[in-house]
Scaffold this motif. Structure first.
Motif, PDB file in Angstrom:
ATOM      1  N   SER A  25      55.042  -7.894  41.829  1.00 45.25           N
ATOM      2  CA  SER A  25      53.725  -8.463  42.109  1.00 45.25           C
ATOM      3  C   SER A  25      53.365  -9.513  41.077  1.00 45.25           C
ATOM      4  CB  SER A  25      52.661  -7.363  42.107  1.00 45.25           C
ATOM      5  OG  SER A  25      52.580  -6.756  40.814  1.00 45.25           O
ATOM      6  N   GLN A  26      54.191  -9.645  40.021  1.00 40.25           N
ATOM      7  CA  GLN A  26      53.941 -10.639  38.995  1.00 40.25           C
ATOM      8  C   GLN A  26      54.526 -11.979  39.420  1.00 40.25           C
ATOM      9  OE1 GLN A  26      55.805  -8.342  35.788  1.00 40.25           O
ATOM     10  NE2 GLN A  26      53.782  -8.131  34.841  1.00 40.25           N
ATOM     11  N   HIS A  27      53.873 -13.032  39.001  1.00 35.11           N
ATOM     12  CA  HIS A  27      54.256 -14.358  39.444  1.00 35.11           C
ATOM     13  C   HIS A  27      54.811 -15.191  38.288  1.00 35.11           C
ATOM     14  CE1 HIS A  27      51.749 -13.095  42.795  1.00 35.11           C
ATOM     15  NE2 HIS A  27      52.241 -14.101  43.499  1.00 35.11           N
ATOM     16  N   PHE A  28      55.725 -16.074  38.640  1.00 31.94           N
ATOM     17  CA  PHE A  28      56.203 -17.045  37.668  1.00 31.94           C
ATOM     18  C   PHE A  28      55.077 -18.030  37.364  1.00 31.94           C
ATOM     19  CE2 PHE A  28      60.181 -15.443  39.334  1.00 31.94           C
ATOM     20  CZ  PHE A  28      61.004 -15.427  38.219  1.00 31.94           C
ATOM     21  N   PRO A  29      55.018 -18.522  36.142  1.00 35.87           N
ATOM     22  CA  PRO A  29      53.977 -19.495  35.788  1.00 35.87           C
ATOM     23  C   PRO A  29      53.995 -20.700  36.723  1.00 35.87           C
ATOM     24  CG  PRO A  29      55.135 -18.744  33.822  1.00 35.87           C
ATOM     25  CD  PRO A  29      55.883 -18.184  34.994  1.00 35.87           C
ATOM     26  N   VAL A  91      69.121 -28.730  49.580  1.00 33.39           N
ATOM     27  CA  VAL A  91      68.216 -28.511  48.441  1.00 33.39           C
ATOM     28  C   VAL A  91      66.767 -28.521  48.919  1.00 33.39           C
ATOM     29  CG1 VAL A  91      67.439 -29.416  46.220  1.00 33.39           C
ATOM     30  CG2 VAL A  91      69.858 -29.557  46.818  1.00 33.39           C
ATOM     31  N   LYS A  92      66.438 -29.460  49.771  1.00 37.64           N
ATOM     32  CA  LYS A  92      65.079 -29.566  50.316  1.00 37.64           C
ATOM     33  C   LYS A  92      64.694 -28.321  51.100  1.00 37.64           C
ATOM     34  CE  LYS A  92      62.188 -32.595  53.168  1.00 37.64           C
ATOM     35  NZ  LYS A  92      62.084 -32.176  54.568  1.00 37.64           N
ATOM     36  N   SER A  93      65.639 -27.781  51.869  1.00 33.62           N
ATOM     37  CA  SER A  93      65.335 -26.608  52.693  1.00 33.62           C
ATOM     38  C   SER A  93      64.967 -25.387  51.859  1.00 33.62           C
ATOM     39  CB  SER A  93      66.531 -26.278  53.595  1.00 33.62           C
ATOM     40  OG  SER A  93      67.603 -25.702  52.848  1.00 33.62           O
ATOM     41  N   LEU A  94      65.419 -25.375  50.603  1.00 34.23           N
ATOM     42  CA  LEU A  94      65.144 -24.245  49.714  1.00 34.23           C
ATOM     43  C   LEU A  94      63.836 -24.400  48.947  1.00 34.23           C
ATOM     44  CD1 LEU A  94      68.740 -23.909  48.205  1.00 34.23           C
ATOM     45  CD2 LEU A  94      67.710 -22.446  49.953  1.00 34.23           C
ATOM     46  N   ASN A  95      63.172 -25.548  49.118  1.00 29.53           N
ATOM     47  CA  ASN A  95      61.938 -25.853  48.377  1.00 29.53           C
ATOM     48  C   ASN A  95      62.174 -25.947  46.869  1.00 29.53           C
ATOM     49  OD1 ASN A  95      60.219 -25.790  50.736  1.00 29.53           O
ATOM     50  ND2 ASN A  95      60.385 -23.547  50.664  1.00 29.53           N
ATOM     51  N   MET A  96      63.378 -26.347  46.480  1.00 30.17           N
ATOM     52  CA  MET A  96      63.692 -26.444  45.064  1.00 30.17           C
ATOM     53  C   MET A  96      62.905 -27.568  44.388  1.00 30.17           C
ATOM     54  SD  MET A  96      65.894 -24.159  44.072  1.00 30.17           S
ATOM     55  CE  MET A  96      67.098 -22.977  44.713  1.00 30.17           C
ATOM     56  N   ASN A  97      62.571 -27.341  43.116  1.00 30.74           N
ATOM     57  CA  ASN A  97      61.879 -28.367  42.335  1.00 30.74           C
ATOM     58  C   ASN A  97      62.839 -29.423  41.806  1.00 30.74           C
ATOM     59  OD1 ASN A  97      60.348 -25.479  41.226  1.00 30.74           O
ATOM     60  ND2 ASN A  97      59.147 -27.034  42.302  1.00 30.74           N
ATOM     61  N   ALA A 476      70.352 -17.909  50.264  1.00 32.13           N
ATOM     62  CA  ALA A 476      69.542 -19.120  50.392  1.00 32.13           C
ATOM     63  C   ALA A 476      68.145 -18.776  50.888  1.00 32.13           C
ATOM     64  CB  ALA A 476      70.217 -20.113  51.338  1.00 32.13           C
ATOM     65  N   TYR A 477      68.071 -17.888  51.868  1.00 33.61           N
ATOM     66  CA  TYR A 477      66.760 -17.484  52.389  1.00 33.61           C
ATOM     67  C   TYR A 477      65.981 -16.682  51.350  1.00 33.61           C
ATOM     68  CZ  TYR A 477      68.728 -18.970  56.850  1.00 33.61           C
ATOM     69  OH  TYR A 477      69.301 -19.713  57.869  1.00 33.61           O
ATOM     70  N   PHE A 478      66.703 -15.892  50.557  1.00 32.83           N
ATOM     71  CA  PHE A 478      66.048 -15.130  49.488  1.00 32.83           C
ATOM     72  C   PHE A 478      65.402 -16.076  48.482  1.00 32.83           C
ATOM     73  CE2 PHE A 478      66.310 -13.469  45.145  1.00 32.83           C
ATOM     74  CZ  PHE A 478      65.570 -12.298  45.252  1.00 32.83           C
ATOM     75  N   MET A 479      66.138 -17.104  48.047  1.00 26.85           N
ATOM     76  CA  MET A 479      65.590 -18.039  47.067  1.00 26.85           C
ATOM     77  C   MET A 479      64.458 -18.869  47.672  1.00 26.85           C
ATOM     78  SD  MET A 479      66.867 -17.521  44.118  1.00 26.85           S
ATOM     79  CE  MET A 479      66.060 -18.942  43.381  1.00 26.85           C
ATOM     80  N   LYS A 484      58.719 -19.980  47.423  1.00 31.79           N
ATOM     81  CA  LYS A 484      57.476 -20.128  48.178  1.00 31.79           C
ATOM     82  C   LYS A 484      56.383 -19.214  47.623  1.00 31.79           C
ATOM     83  CE  LYS A 484      58.022 -20.500  52.545  1.00 31.79           C
ATOM     84  NZ  LYS A 484      58.323 -20.165  53.961  1.00 31.79           N
ATOM     85  N   LYS A 485      56.747 -17.981  47.307  1.00 34.34           N
ATOM     86  CA  LYS A 485      55.765 -17.005  46.821  1.00 34.34           C
ATOM     87  C   LYS A 485      55.599 -17.032  45.308  1.00 34.34           C
ATOM     88  CE  LYS A 485      56.463 -13.689  50.587  1.00 34.34           C
ATOM     89  NZ  LYS A 485      56.879 -12.299  50.955  1.00 34.34           N
TER      90      LYS A 485
END
Length: 491
Positions: A25-29, A91-97, A476-479, A484-485
């Motif tokens: 339930s903890q989020h990355f900064p 890369v785009k499909s994964l929402n990578m920064n 890939a779907y996991f990442m 996203k979350k």
């Protein structure tokens, strides 16, 4: 009111149980970045296309196919030279920064120096960078990822101090042509890895077996090369482009059954400190334990000087502090114990180090002989870096898992889940200054001496098809969901 409150408390209790079992339930900064990595020789193919010159890996695989498990090479591979847009779309499909990729030195400079600048090679990387920018994905560029120009190897490669000037000229060209859009630069990837396997044995290109000497000369010149590129950027380009320059180091964490802190520290210094100490420590230079042990061994061998080269005061000052972030490649860990008998070739880094490495039977093994899942090792390594080097900004530049080629790659999902839990824990509970995490790798690729027998990609590549289709795996779907979350999904 009391009943509503009771229901609320019970609901929170159930949620906490579920989260503890399945996810976080903890989020990355908010400013934490996620990315994915690749390297030129491993995915590009097009080994002699459009004016590209030969690299040491082109020559090594062509002349010595017996050195590669499946006798394959990177001549075509995933063919990213032709299908680079598929990689960027993945890369785009994964929402990578960000997307960390490397530039092939010989695609830009076919002979390794400024004798010839290959504009078609520059055009290729411009197309990748521009498409990433269009998709709001930061390009993170590695200048050198194992594929030295073969022409420079004729001069001795990284064993010859002349490489420092050639690397500076190469870096200057990259900064000049791409610096307006690239804000993250990695000078050199895993110097200890390519120096030990390439100059201290015949495992990797260039296949020179100068054990006990070649490794140390190679790292010595790699550190100098990194430093001159760093200073060049700060002097000539930083005011205009405001980018960051760093280096990517690789390390395991090491444990002792007997809690022998002396042995653990020696292993850490010979492994990570070898490269990190000259750059990140408060005093610079190689770790004292390396200087002392190699000098003593050299003297016992009848040598007049140590096999470990020495830095002048000028070079100590030049190298110290030359990194805007600590790039870290982590895959696995080991237990160690001091060897009762000399180990490794005489002389060699292994013999100078003097420790035996071993694993635990409960550790889960990947498809690679060397790869075991030890998530706690990543957490302990990050805490060690914080304590040893005054909590530098860390970018985890590689973390990955090999399997036996399946789309339902549950073992990779578990590996990412468990390692990212450690990353989140050290950020939130230990104050470690970890700013980014990059998966190795984007697609299945050529894994050096293992060829295509080991699969690290989040995307399967249909190698039997001329089109080299990329197909996302479960990881890939996991990442994608995690990014996203911004929290770790359950598994």
């Amino acid at each position: 009111m009391f009943l509503s409150r009771l229901i609320y408390i019970f609901t929170i209790f159930i949620v906490e149980i579920v989260v503890a079992k399945n996810g976080s339930s903890q989020h990355f900064p908010e400013n934490f970045l996620f990315g994915v990595s690749s390297s030129a020789y491993q995915i590009e193919g097009g080994w002699d296309s459009d004016g590209k010159g030969p690299s040491i890996w082109d020559e090594f695989t062509h002349l010595h196919p017996e050195k590669i498990v499946d006798r394959q090479n990177g001549d075509v591979g995933a063919n990213s030279y032709e299908y680079y847009l598929d990689d960027v779309e993945a890369v785009k499909s994964l929402n990578m920064n960000f997307y960390r990729f490397s530039i092939s030195w010989t695609r830009i400079l076919p002979t390794g120096d400024l004798t010839q600048v290959n504009e078609k090679g520059i055009e290729y990387y411009n197309k990748i960078i521009n498409k990433l920018i269009e998709y709001k994905i930061e390009p993170m560029v590695t200048m050198y990822h194992f594929d030295l120009p073969a022409h420079l190897q004729l001069l001795g490669g990284f064993a010859n101090s002349a490489i420092v000037q050639y690397f500076e000229e190469y870096a200057n060209l990259l900064f000049n042509r791409f610096g307006d859009r690239v804000k993250y630069w990695i000078t050199i990837n895993e110097a200890a890895e390519f120096c030990v396997k390439g100059y201290g044995g015949k495992i990797h290109a260039p296949g020179i077996n100068a054990h006990g000497k070649g490794e140390y000369l190679c790292v010595h010149n790699a550190l100098k090369s990194h430093a001159v590129a760093y200073h060049l950027y700060k002097r000539e380009y930083y005011n205009q482009y405001k980018g960051q320059v760093g280096i990517a180091l690789d390390s395991s964490f090491f444990y002792s059954d007997s809690n022998d802190t002396v042995v653990v520290n020696r292993e850490m210094q010979f492994t990570l400190g070898w490269i990190a100490h000259p750059i990140f420590s408060s005093d610079g230079d190689y770790p004292a334990v390396m200087i002392d042990r190699i000098a003593n061994h050299s003297k016992a061998e009848g040598r007049l000087v140590s096999r470990l080269p020495t830095f002048s005061n000028h070079w100590k000052r030049t190298i110290q502090g030359t990194s805007d972030f600590f790039g870290l490649n982590y895959y696995t860990s080991r237990y160690i114990r001091e060897s009762l008998e000399p180990i490794g070739e005489n002389p060699s880094v292994a013999r100078d180090r003097g420790n035996e490495r071993f694993t635990k039977p409960e550790w889960i093994k990947g498809a690679s002989d060397w790869l075991y899942s030890v998530p706690k090792g990543l957490g302990d390594l990050l805490r060690w870096i914080k304590a040893e080097y005054n909590n530098p900004e860390v970018i985890i530049t590689e973390n990955g898992w090999s399997d036996d080629d399946r789309l339902e790659d549950d073992s990779r999902v578990t590996y990412f889940h468990d390692h990212l839990e450690q990353v989140l824990d050290v950020i939130l509970n230990n104050g470690c200054n970890v700013k980014a995490f990059s998966v190795w790798s984007l697609v299945d690729n050529f894994e050096w001496s293992q060829g295509y027998t080991e699969k690290f990609g989040m995307f399967f590549v249909n190698m039997s098809s001329p089109r080299k289709e990329r197909i996302p795996k479960k990881s890939a779907y996991f990442m994608e969901e995690l990014i996203k979350k911004r929290s770790i999904p359950g598994i």
